[in-house]
Design an enzyme around this catalytic site. Sequence first.
Site, mmCIF file in Angstrom:
data_model
loop_
_atom_site.group_PDB
_atom_site.id
_atom_site.type_symbol
_atom_site.label_atom_id
_atom_site.label_comp_id
_atom_site.label_asym_id
_atom_site.label_seq_id
_atom_site.Cartn_x
_atom_site.Cartn_y
_atom_site.Cartn_z
ATOM 1 C CG HIS A 34 27.770 22.944 38.731
ATOM 2 N ND1 HIS A 34 28.716 22.144 38.449
ATOM 3 C CD2 HIS A 34 28.075 24.064 39.021
ATOM 4 C CE1 HIS A 34 29.813 22.938 38.513
ATOM 5 N NE2 HIS A 34 29.279 24.090 38.983
ATOM 6 N NE ARG A 45 30.633 25.973 45.825
ATOM 7 C CZ ARG A 45 31.548 26.042 44.864
ATOM 8 N NH1 ARG A 45 31.912 24.941 44.493
ATOM 9 N NH2 ARG A 45 31.831 27.174 44.126
ATOM 10 C CE LYS A 77 37.898 29.293 36.725
ATOM 11 N NZ LYS A 77 36.462 29.520 37.525
ATOM 12 C CB SER A 96 34.469 22.051 38.703
ATOM 13 O OG SER A 96 32.975 22.048 38.712
HETATM 14 P P1 ADP Z 1 33.443 25.837 40.830
HETATM 15 O O1 ADP Z 1 34.287 25.480 39.584
HETATM 16 O O2 ADP Z 1 34.004 26.399 41.867
HETATM 17 O O3 ADP Z 1 32.602 24.278 41.026
HETATM 18 P P2 ADP Z 1 31.346 27.079 38.949
HETATM 19 O O4 ADP Z 1 31.786 28.610 38.437
HETATM 20 O O5 ADP Z 1 31.197 26.335 37.895
HETATM 21 O O6 ADP Z 1 32.203 26.680 40.266
HETATM 22 O O7 ADP Z 1 29.980 27.659 39.610
HETATM 23 C C1 ADP Z 1 28.894 28.092 39.122
HETATM 24 C C2 ADP Z 1 27.710 28.436 40.055
HETATM 25 O O8 ADP Z 1 27.243 27.402 40.685
HETATM 26 C C3 ADP Z 1 28.277 29.180 41.222
HETATM 27 O O9 ADP Z 1 27.373 30.222 41.420
HETATM 28 C C4 ADP Z 1 28.727 28.514 42.166
HETATM 29 O O10 ADP Z 1 28.408 29.087 43.714
HETATM 30 C C5 ADP Z 1 27.815 27.335 42.117
HETATM 31 N N1 ADP Z 1 28.079 26.041 42.831
HETATM 32 C C6 ADP Z 1 29.382 25.429 42.391
HETATM 33 N N2 ADP Z 1 29.296 24.267 42.880
HETATM 34 C C7 ADP Z 1 28.155 24.267 43.562
HETATM 35 C C8 ADP Z 1 27.674 23.174 44.719
HETATM 36 N N3 ADP Z 1 28.460 22.204 44.865
HETATM 37 N N4 ADP Z 1 26.513 23.326 45.242
HETATM 38 C C9 ADP Z 1 25.593 24.512 45.021
HETATM 39 N N5 ADP Z 1 26.152 25.578 44.058
HETATM 40 C C10 ADP Z 1 27.368 25.468 43.485
#
Ligand code: ADP
Length: 168
Positions: free
Chosen positions: A17, A90, A41, A128
Site C-alpha cells: 500500500h 498485484r 467484512k 494484509s
Molecule cells: P488487501 O486487504 O487485499 O491487502 P486492500 O483492500 O487493503 O487489500 O487494498 C487496497 C488497494 O491496494 C487495492 O487496490 C489493492 O489492489 C491494492 N493493494 C493491496 N496490496 C497491494 C500490494 N502489495 N501492492 C500493490 N497494491 C496493493
Amino acid sequence: MKKAIYPGSFDPVTNGHYEIIKRASGMFDRLIVLISVNPNKHSSFSVEERADLLRRVCYDIPNVQIDSCSGLIVDYFREHDCDIIVKGLRAMSDFETEFQMAHVNKHLCPRAETVFLCADNENTYLSSSMVKQIAVFGGDISPFVPESIKEDIMKRLDTTKTNGGTQK
Ligand code: ADP
C-alpha cells in the site's frame, strides 16, 4: 488541481500500500487514502486504528490525507469533488475484481476514472491478510510493513505473546 482517492481496507497498511501511496502522491496534487468500511467484512483493526497506522506511515508526505467512508466510493468521490480513483494491481488475481469495480464505478458516476498502478516486484504477493497470518504466529513481519508500525501490529496480533508462549 487533480485530487485522487486511493480506497481500500488497509487492515493493516503494508509496504505494498505504502509504495502505491508514494507513487500516486507524486502523480496528483492531493491524494486521499480512503479506508472503506464494509460492515459485512470482518476487520482485525478498527477504523481508528487503521487511520492512525496510515497517518504515522504517511506523516512525511504533505499532500496525503487519510479519511474513511462507510458508503459507496463513488458517493464519496462525488461529494469530495475528486478526479481519479487509484488502485494497485498485484498478480492477475486482482485484475478481474478491480476491472469489474472500475466499470461499475464508471457506470454509477461517469466521470470516475480509475488509474491502476502495478505493484513493484517485491510487493506482488503481499497482502494484509498474509501479514496478519505471520503476525498471529509471532513471525517476522519486518520485510512487509513500514518499520514505524511493526511493533504496534505485533502487539495487537501476536498470540504467542498473549498466550504466554503457547499456541492453540
Ligand atoms: P488487501 O486487504 O487485499 O491487502 P486492500 O483492500 O487493503 O487489500 O487494498 C487496497 C488497494 O491496494 C487495492 O487496490 C489493492 O489492489 C491494492 N493493494 C493491496 N496490496 C497491494 C500490494 N502489495 N501492492 C500493490 N497494491 C496493493
